[in-house]
Design a protein around this motif. Structure first.
Motif, mmCIF file in Angstrom:
data_model
loop_
_atom_site.group_PDB
_atom_site.id
_atom_site.type_symbol
_atom_site.label_atom_id
_atom_site.label_comp_id
_atom_site.label_asym_id
_atom_site.label_seq_id
_atom_site.Cartn_x
_atom_site.Cartn_y
_atom_site.Cartn_z
ATOM 1 N N GLY A 250 0.650 -1.247 -0.037
ATOM 2 C CA GLY A 250 -0.165 0.000 -0.081
ATOM 3 C C GLY A 250 0.652 1.100 -0.135
ATOM 4 O O GLY A 250 2.041 1.463 -0.414
ATOM 5 N N GLY A 251 -0.091 2.279 0.512
ATOM 6 C CA GLY A 251 0.539 3.526 0.343
ATOM 7 C C GLY A 251 1.418 4.276 1.309
ATOM 8 O O GLY A 251 1.725 5.505 1.483
ATOM 9 N N MET A 252 1.697 3.693 2.617
ATOM 10 C CA MET A 252 2.495 4.024 3.615
ATOM 11 C C MET A 252 3.947 3.710 3.428
ATOM 12 O O MET A 252 4.414 3.049 4.262
ATOM 13 C CB MET A 252 1.682 3.624 4.822
ATOM 14 N N ALA A 253 4.378 4.506 2.504
ATOM 15 C CA ALA A 253 5.615 4.414 1.936
ATOM 16 C C ALA A 253 5.989 5.563 1.197
ATOM 17 O O ALA A 253 5.342 6.271 0.577
ATOM 18 C CB ALA A 253 5.998 3.270 1.273
ATOM 19 N N GLU A 254 7.323 5.811 0.752
ATOM 20 C CA GLU A 254 7.757 6.864 -0.277
ATOM 21 C C GLU A 254 7.463 6.661 -1.516
ATOM 22 O O GLU A 254 7.375 7.458 -2.231
ATOM 23 C CB GLU A 254 9.376 7.045 0.058
ATOM 24 N N TYR A 255 7.469 5.286 -1.816
ATOM 25 C CA TYR A 255 7.105 5.166 -3.245
ATOM 26 C C TYR A 255 6.100 3.848 -3.274
ATOM 27 O O TYR A 255 6.143 2.937 -2.072
ATOM 28 C CB TYR A 255 8.175 4.578 -4.104
ATOM 29 N N MET A 256 5.362 3.695 -4.307
ATOM 30 C CA MET A 256 4.326 2.777 -4.296
ATOM 31 C C MET A 256 4.165 2.090 -5.820
ATOM 32 O O MET A 256 4.205 3.088 -6.914
ATOM 33 C CB MET A 256 2.955 3.161 -4.059
ATOM 34 N N LEU A 257 4.075 0.916 -6.097
ATOM 35 C CA LEU A 257 3.995 0.324 -7.406
ATOM 36 C C LEU A 257 2.535 -0.159 -7.633
ATOM 37 O O LEU A 257 2.000 -0.545 -6.999
ATOM 38 C CB LEU A 257 4.857 -1.069 -7.445
ATOM 39 N N PHE A 258 2.165 0.543 -8.976
ATOM 40 C CA PHE A 258 0.673 0.190 -9.374
ATOM 41 C C PHE A 258 1.001 -0.806 -10.553
ATOM 42 O O PHE A 258 1.475 -0.606 -11.396
ATOM 43 C CB PHE A 258 0.097 1.407 -10.216
ATOM 44 N N HIS A 259 0.178 -2.283 -10.249
ATOM 45 C CA HIS A 259 0.235 -2.972 -11.128
ATOM 46 C C HIS A 259 -0.693 -3.183 -12.229
ATOM 47 O O HIS A 259 -1.620 -2.218 -12.498
ATOM 48 C CB HIS A 259 -0.046 -4.455 -10.121
ATOM 49 N N PRO A 260 -0.428 -3.910 -13.400
ATOM 50 C CA PRO A 260 -1.065 -4.016 -14.702
ATOM 51 C C PRO A 260 -2.676 -3.783 -14.554
ATOM 52 O O PRO A 260 -3.437 -3.389 -15.273
ATOM 53 C CB PRO A 260 -0.661 -5.085 -15.321
ATOM 54 N N ASN A 261 -3.202 -4.633 -13.361
ATOM 55 C CA ASN A 261 -4.619 -4.793 -13.448
ATOM 56 C C ASN A 261 -5.296 -3.547 -12.507
ATOM 57 O O ASN A 261 -6.406 -3.869 -12.167
ATOM 58 C CB ASN A 261 -5.073 -6.034 -13.008
ATOM 59 N N SER A 262 -4.220 -2.824 -11.937
ATOM 60 C CA SER A 262 -4.969 -1.458 -11.269
ATOM 61 C C SER A 262 -5.804 -0.549 -12.173
ATOM 62 O O SER A 262 -5.916 -0.572 -13.581
ATOM 63 C CB SER A 262 -3.679 -0.502 -10.918
ATOM 64 N N VAL A 263 -6.579 -0.033 -11.557
ATOM 65 C CA VAL A 263 -7.897 0.986 -11.963
ATOM 66 C C VAL A 263 -7.520 2.305 -11.631
ATOM 67 O O VAL A 263 -7.631 2.881 -10.407
ATOM 68 C CB VAL A 263 -9.213 0.620 -11.514
ATOM 69 N N ILE A 264 -6.949 2.793 -12.586
ATOM 70 C CA ILE A 264 -6.023 4.237 -12.333
ATOM 71 C C ILE A 264 -6.880 5.341 -12.732
ATOM 72 O O ILE A 264 -7.708 5.514 -13.727
ATOM 73 C CB ILE A 264 -4.894 4.176 -13.179
ATOM 74 N N HIS A 265 -6.796 6.425 -11.842
ATOM 75 C CA HIS A 265 -7.416 7.767 -12.266
ATOM 76 C C HIS A 265 -6.514 8.968 -12.029
ATOM 77 O O HIS A 265 -5.704 8.900 -11.254
ATOM 78 C CB HIS A 265 -8.454 8.159 -11.327
ATOM 79 N N LYS A 266 -6.649 10.098 -13.044
ATOM 80 C CA LYS A 266 -5.687 11.236 -12.916
ATOM 81 C C LYS A 266 -6.438 12.260 -11.925
ATOM 82 O O LYS A 266 -7.582 12.135 -11.734
ATOM 83 C CB LYS A 266 -5.510 11.845 -14.438
ATOM 84 N N ILE A 267 -5.730 12.894 -11.461
ATOM 85 C CA ILE A 267 -6.003 14.025 -10.371
ATOM 86 C C ILE A 267 -5.576 15.119 -10.976
ATOM 87 O O ILE A 267 -4.439 15.621 -11.230
ATOM 88 C CB ILE A 267 -5.222 13.625 -9.016
ATOM 89 N N PRO A 268 -6.428 16.278 -11.160
ATOM 90 C CA PRO A 268 -6.048 17.517 -11.565
ATOM 91 C C PRO A 268 -5.234 18.109 -10.692
ATOM 92 O O PRO A 268 -5.146 18.079 -9.630
ATOM 93 C CB PRO A 268 -7.497 18.279 -11.701
ATOM 94 N N ASP A 269 -4.203 19.026 -11.122
ATOM 95 C CA ASP A 269 -3.146 19.873 -10.472
ATOM 96 C C ASP A 269 -3.964 20.793 -9.413
ATOM 97 O O ASP A 269 -3.194 21.268 -8.220
ATOM 98 C CB ASP A 269 -2.131 20.479 -11.363
ATOM 99 N N ALA A 270 -5.345 21.155 -9.886
ATOM 100 C CA ALA A 270 -5.731 22.230 -8.859
ATOM 101 C C ALA A 270 -6.283 21.688 -7.470
ATOM 102 O O ALA A 270 -6.342 22.598 -6.812
ATOM 103 C CB ALA A 270 -6.780 22.770 -9.784
ATOM 104 N N LEU A 271 -6.207 20.376 -7.543
ATOM 105 C CA LEU A 271 -6.887 19.904 -6.132
ATOM 106 C C LEU A 271 -5.751 19.993 -5.139
ATOM 107 O O LEU A 271 -4.574 19.594 -5.485
ATOM 108 C CB LEU A 271 -7.163 18.272 -6.514
ATOM 109 N N SER A 272 -6.005 20.485 -3.986
ATOM 110 C CA SER A 272 -5.014 20.459 -2.799
ATOM 111 C C SER A 272 -4.640 18.835 -2.561
ATOM 112 O O SER A 272 -5.227 17.897 -2.935
ATOM 113 C CB SER A 272 -5.805 20.986 -1.702
ATOM 114 N N LEU A 273 -3.586 18.751 -1.779
ATOM 115 C CA LEU A 273 -3.120 17.808 -1.413
ATOM 116 C C LEU A 273 -4.275 17.035 -0.387
ATOM 117 O O LEU A 273 -4.548 15.786 -0.453
ATOM 118 C CB LEU A 273 -1.936 18.019 -0.328
ATOM 119 N N GLU A 274 -4.757 17.681 0.470
ATOM 120 C CA GLU A 274 -6.069 17.052 1.382
ATOM 121 C C GLU A 274 -7.328 16.726 0.358
ATOM 122 O O GLU A 274 -7.617 15.866 0.643
ATOM 123 C CB GLU A 274 -6.553 18.130 2.439
#
Length: 362
Positions: free
Chosen positions: A139-163
């Motif tokens: 998972g994501g409690m690390a500095e880097y994370m690997l998304f595997h080929p069967n991941s369901v991925i979505h893009k995040i607009p730059d305008a959205l805050s970190l929160e």
């Protein structure tokens, strides 16, 4: 393999590793490198979910006779990050580019079972789950994370805050729960539990414009947020007879829709009592203990529709759009941020009453 700058990707990375109940350790582990159709992200933030708290505490649903969690595993399923490396074919496979902010849904569907083939991928039979299933799905409690080929991925607009970006995954779950409730204009809707998911449901349910939206919680600050997000009535069951209040406002019938988001067994029992005959009860919590209730209420007495809600299928793009347009928000919900070195304090804070959503920022 394409990388943003290989020299900037260290061979080792800092990660929280789950070795079992009450055995989470901050370690330096190998940084994963993407193979064909895989993507490496630099994690921007990862939320601490109620499920993470209960998993660390040894809840039965995670650590039963045949443990669902496969250790060692890096926990965390409410993550997002920036693409820093891609394996061969990944750009075409996912339609993403270097430097883009993305997230992956927490489930890794097989794509071959009856559920996947019918489009119901979130119920995939042999699935893996980021943050719970060993090296297959760290998972994501690390500095880097690997998304595997069967991941369901979505893009995040730059305008959205970190929160806001860190809020996308839980908000997608909240939206799916709201959709499952099938809220109509004439409905009196009761939501029990104004935590992260509950406050997401409040915002989504308010957009449905029910006749009345009632929120129950024992923490006054959360009730105030619920009112800000669109609740018509808020009730603190520790100070008021919530069942009597709901019966009084519905001519003794009970609410049309009850959504259980407390994770407390009492919340489920209360909902069966509070929902009118032929009403809809939606369960979306993760429980740390078994729930005991009089099931005759469901059938013989009320003929209720009992609905479950799992993950946030087909909701991510809508959530991202609503966040971008300011129609929903993480403001007031994301209350605390910690770095990985202080993960213990983060978990302790998330378990307390003063926090709502706590995020770790590597």
């Amino acid at each position: 393999m394409r990388t943003k700058n290989m020299a900037q990707i260290p061979a080792k990375m800092k990660a929280l590793v789950n070795h079992g109940p009450h055995d989470y350790r901050l370690e330096m582990i190998d940084t994963p490198m993407p193979g064909p159709n895989e993507v490496l992200i630099k994690v921007g933030a990862c939320g601490i979910c109620a499920g993470d708290i209960k998993c660390e505490a040894g809840a039965k649903m995670f650590w039963g006779e045949n443990p669902w969690v496969k250790t060692p595993v890096v926990p965390g399923h409410e993550f997002f990050g920036t693409v820093v490396a891609m394996g061969e074919g990944a750009e075409e496979h996912f339609g993403v580019k270097m430097g883009e902010r993305i997230l992956a849904e927490q489930i890794l569907p097989c794509g071959k079972c009856r559920f996947c083939k019918s489009g119901q991928y979130w119920m995939c039979q042999p699935h893996d789950m980021y943050g719970y299933q060993g090296k297959i799905a760290d998972g994501g409690m690390a500095e880097y994370m690997l998304f595997h080929p069967n991941s369901v991925i979505h893009k995040i607009p730059d305008a959205l805050s970190l929160e806001d970006a860190a809020f996308i995954e839980p908000m997608a779950c909240s939206m799916h729960t709201t959709e499952r409730a099938n809220i109509q204009f004439e409905d009196v809707v009761v939501l029990a539990g104004a935590g992260t998911l509950g406050l997401g449901i409040v915002q989504a349910a308010a957009l449905k414009h029910p006749k009345k939206l009632v929120v129950l919680d024992t923490i006054e600050a959360r009730l105030e947020l619920a009112k800000k997000f669109g609740a018509d009535v808020v009730i603190n069951p520790a100070k008021e007879d919530a069942l009597k209040a709901i019966l009084d406002m519905t001519d003794g019938y009970g609410c049309d829709v009850y959504i259980e988001a407390t994770g407390n067994p009492r919340g489920a029992v209360q909902g069966l009592e509070m929902t009118r005959k032929l009403g809809r009860f939606v369960e979306m919590s993760v429980f740390g203990a078994d729930v005991t209730a009089d099931w005759s209420i469901i059938g013989d007495r009320k003929e209720l529709d009992i609905l479950g809600a799992h993950l946030g299928p087909y909701c991510y793009d809508t959530v991202i759009s609503l966040l971008e347009r300011g129609l929903i928000t993480s403001k007031g919900i994301v209350t605390h941020t910690f770095d990985l070195d202080h993960w213990k304090e983060g978990f302790e804070t998330a378990h307390g009453k003063d926090a709502i959503k706590v995020i770790l920022k590597p």
